[in-house]
Design a protein around this motif. Structure first.
Motif, mmCIF file in Angstrom:
data_model
loop_
_atom_site.group_PDB
_atom_site.id
_atom_site.type_symbol
_atom_site.label_atom_id
_atom_site.label_comp_id
_atom_site.label_asym_id
_atom_site.label_seq_id
_atom_site.Cartn_x
_atom_site.Cartn_y
_atom_site.Cartn_z
ATOM 1 N N LEU A 30 4.787 14.655 42.816
ATOM 2 C CA LEU A 30 4.247 15.793 42.603
ATOM 3 C C LEU A 30 3.988 16.606 44.000
ATOM 4 O O LEU A 30 4.162 15.916 45.172
ATOM 5 C CB LEU A 30 2.376 15.289 42.329
ATOM 6 N N GLU A 31 3.827 17.825 43.615
ATOM 7 C CA GLU A 31 3.938 18.617 44.915
ATOM 8 C C GLU A 31 2.447 18.226 45.826
ATOM 9 O O GLU A 31 1.570 17.701 45.231
ATOM 10 C CB GLU A 31 3.538 20.138 44.674
ATOM 11 N N ASP A 32 2.552 18.231 46.997
ATOM 12 C CA ASP A 32 1.512 18.024 48.059
ATOM 13 C C ASP A 32 0.207 18.577 47.466
ATOM 14 O O ASP A 32 0.372 19.902 47.240
ATOM 15 C CB ASP A 32 1.851 18.154 49.237
ATOM 16 N N GLY A 33 -0.789 17.965 47.507
ATOM 17 C CA GLY A 33 -1.959 18.519 47.001
ATOM 18 C C GLY A 33 -2.358 18.498 45.547
ATOM 19 O O GLY A 33 -3.495 18.467 45.240
ATOM 20 N N GLU A 34 -1.363 18.155 44.755
ATOM 21 C CA GLU A 34 -1.796 17.639 43.237
ATOM 22 C C GLU A 34 -2.030 16.406 43.092
ATOM 23 O O GLU A 34 -1.744 15.349 43.956
ATOM 24 C CB GLU A 34 -0.488 18.074 42.499
ATOM 25 N N ARG A 35 -2.805 15.720 41.945
ATOM 26 C CA ARG A 35 -3.147 14.449 41.905
ATOM 27 C C ARG A 35 -2.408 14.352 40.334
ATOM 28 O O ARG A 35 -2.164 15.263 39.573
ATOM 29 C CB ARG A 35 -4.467 14.487 41.732
ATOM 30 N N PRO A 36 -2.061 13.070 40.009
ATOM 31 C CA PRO A 36 -1.549 12.715 38.726
ATOM 32 C C PRO A 36 -2.319 12.618 37.500
ATOM 33 O O PRO A 36 -3.377 12.552 37.585
ATOM 34 C CB PRO A 36 -0.885 11.254 39.183
ATOM 35 N N GLU A 37 -1.609 13.288 36.609
ATOM 36 C CA GLU A 37 -2.299 12.960 35.098
ATOM 37 C C GLU A 37 -1.498 12.084 34.305
ATOM 38 O O GLU A 37 -0.400 11.759 34.634
ATOM 39 C CB GLU A 37 -2.416 14.585 34.601
ATOM 40 N N THR A 38 -2.124 11.920 33.322
ATOM 41 C CA THR A 38 -1.481 10.885 32.182
ATOM 42 C C THR A 38 0.255 11.156 31.998
ATOM 43 O O THR A 38 0.987 10.321 32.287
ATOM 44 C CB THR A 38 -2.016 11.060 30.970
ATOM 45 N N GLY A 39 0.531 12.610 31.756
ATOM 46 C CA GLY A 39 2.083 12.675 31.600
ATOM 47 C C GLY A 39 2.961 12.561 32.731
ATOM 48 O O GLY A 39 4.208 12.595 32.594
ATOM 49 N N ASP A 40 2.379 12.559 34.188
ATOM 50 C CA ASP A 40 3.213 12.573 35.258
ATOM 51 C C ASP A 40 3.825 11.357 35.416
ATOM 52 O O ASP A 40 4.606 11.316 36.490
ATOM 53 C CB ASP A 40 2.167 12.959 36.388
ATOM 54 N N TRP A 41 3.274 9.996 35.050
ATOM 55 C CA TRP A 41 3.874 8.711 35.381
ATOM 56 C C TRP A 41 5.116 8.384 34.868
ATOM 57 O O TRP A 41 5.387 8.598 33.644
ATOM 58 C CB TRP A 41 2.754 7.853 34.851
ATOM 59 N N HIS A 42 6.235 7.726 35.485
ATOM 60 C CA HIS A 42 7.138 7.365 35.088
ATOM 61 C C HIS A 42 7.489 5.726 35.514
ATOM 62 O O HIS A 42 7.261 5.706 36.663
ATOM 63 C CB HIS A 42 8.604 8.259 35.711
ATOM 64 N N ALA A 43 8.184 5.195 34.591
ATOM 65 C CA ALA A 43 8.519 3.713 34.684
ATOM 66 C C ALA A 43 9.283 3.626 35.907
ATOM 67 O O ALA A 43 10.327 4.278 36.220
ATOM 68 C CB ALA A 43 9.199 3.229 33.451
ATOM 69 N N ALA A 44 9.015 2.669 36.775
ATOM 70 C CA ALA A 44 9.668 2.607 38.306
ATOM 71 C C ALA A 44 10.303 1.040 38.233
ATOM 72 O O ALA A 44 9.962 0.330 37.205
ATOM 73 C CB ALA A 44 8.882 2.908 39.332
ATOM 74 N N THR A 45 11.058 0.726 39.276
ATOM 75 C CA THR A 45 11.435 -0.496 39.537
ATOM 76 C C THR A 45 11.051 -0.883 40.763
ATOM 77 O O THR A 45 10.464 -0.132 41.528
ATOM 78 C CB THR A 45 12.956 -0.660 39.202
ATOM 79 N N TRP A 46 10.950 -2.323 40.970
ATOM 80 C CA TRP A 46 10.850 -2.887 42.471
ATOM 81 C C TRP A 46 12.063 -3.086 43.089
ATOM 82 O O TRP A 46 13.092 -3.421 42.359
ATOM 83 C CB TRP A 46 10.105 -4.029 42.208
ATOM 84 N N GLY A 47 11.888 -2.896 44.352
ATOM 85 C CA GLY A 47 13.036 -3.275 45.254
ATOM 86 C C GLY A 47 12.507 -3.971 46.598
ATOM 87 O O GLY A 47 11.348 -3.857 46.710
ATOM 88 N N VAL A 48 13.504 -4.150 47.484
ATOM 89 C CA VAL A 48 12.954 -4.734 48.835
ATOM 90 C C VAL A 48 13.936 -3.868 49.892
ATOM 91 O O VAL A 48 15.135 -3.687 49.702
ATOM 92 C CB VAL A 48 13.389 -6.341 48.975
ATOM 93 N N ASP A 49 13.211 -3.554 50.909
ATOM 94 C CA ASP A 49 13.647 -2.607 51.816
ATOM 95 C C ASP A 49 13.401 -3.170 53.222
ATOM 96 O O ASP A 49 11.958 -3.322 53.431
ATOM 97 C CB ASP A 49 13.543 -1.306 51.632
ATOM 98 N N ASN A 50 14.128 -3.702 53.991
ATOM 99 C CA ASN A 50 13.994 -4.449 55.421
ATOM 100 C C ASN A 50 12.833 -5.180 55.110
ATOM 101 O O ASN A 50 12.072 -5.279 55.822
ATOM 102 C CB ASN A 50 13.414 -3.317 56.439
#
Length: 95
Positions: A30-50
């Motif tokens: 989201l643009e800085d200053g906005e808060r997520p609403e129900t339709g904003d969420w997307h399935a993500a995955t896990w990874g490892v970085d450093n």
């Protein structure tokens, strides 16, 4: 990040104990200053970085989200019943 680029956006996640990758993770971009609403969420995955767990979402023209130029934050939500923590990332810019 350039607006023509499709890249995995990685948000670090620190767990108090255990492996956070055992849980379902979602990301809202989201643009800085906005808060997520129900339709904003997307399935993500896990990874490892450093050696650190990261929640990952492909963004850009070929991704789940294609934000235009601007300043953004990611919001990570972890489904760890009975808890459902939400983590806000630092700002990042798309030019």
């Amino acid at each position: 990040m350039e607006r023509e680029s499709s890249e995995y956006l990685m948000t670090p996640v620190t767990a108090g104990s255990g492996d956070p990758a055992a849980f379902t993770v979602e990301i809202a971009v989201l643009e800085d200053g906005e808060r997520p609403e129900t339709g904003d969420w997307h399935a993500a995955t896990w990874g490892v970085d450093n050696g650190h767990h990261v929640a990952m979402l492909l963004i850009g023209p070929d991704g789940a989200v294609n934000p235009g130029p601007g300043t953004y934050r990611t919001w990570v939500r972890i489904q760890a019943a009975p808890e459902r923590p939400v983590i806000k990332s630092p700002r990042f810019t798309i030019s």
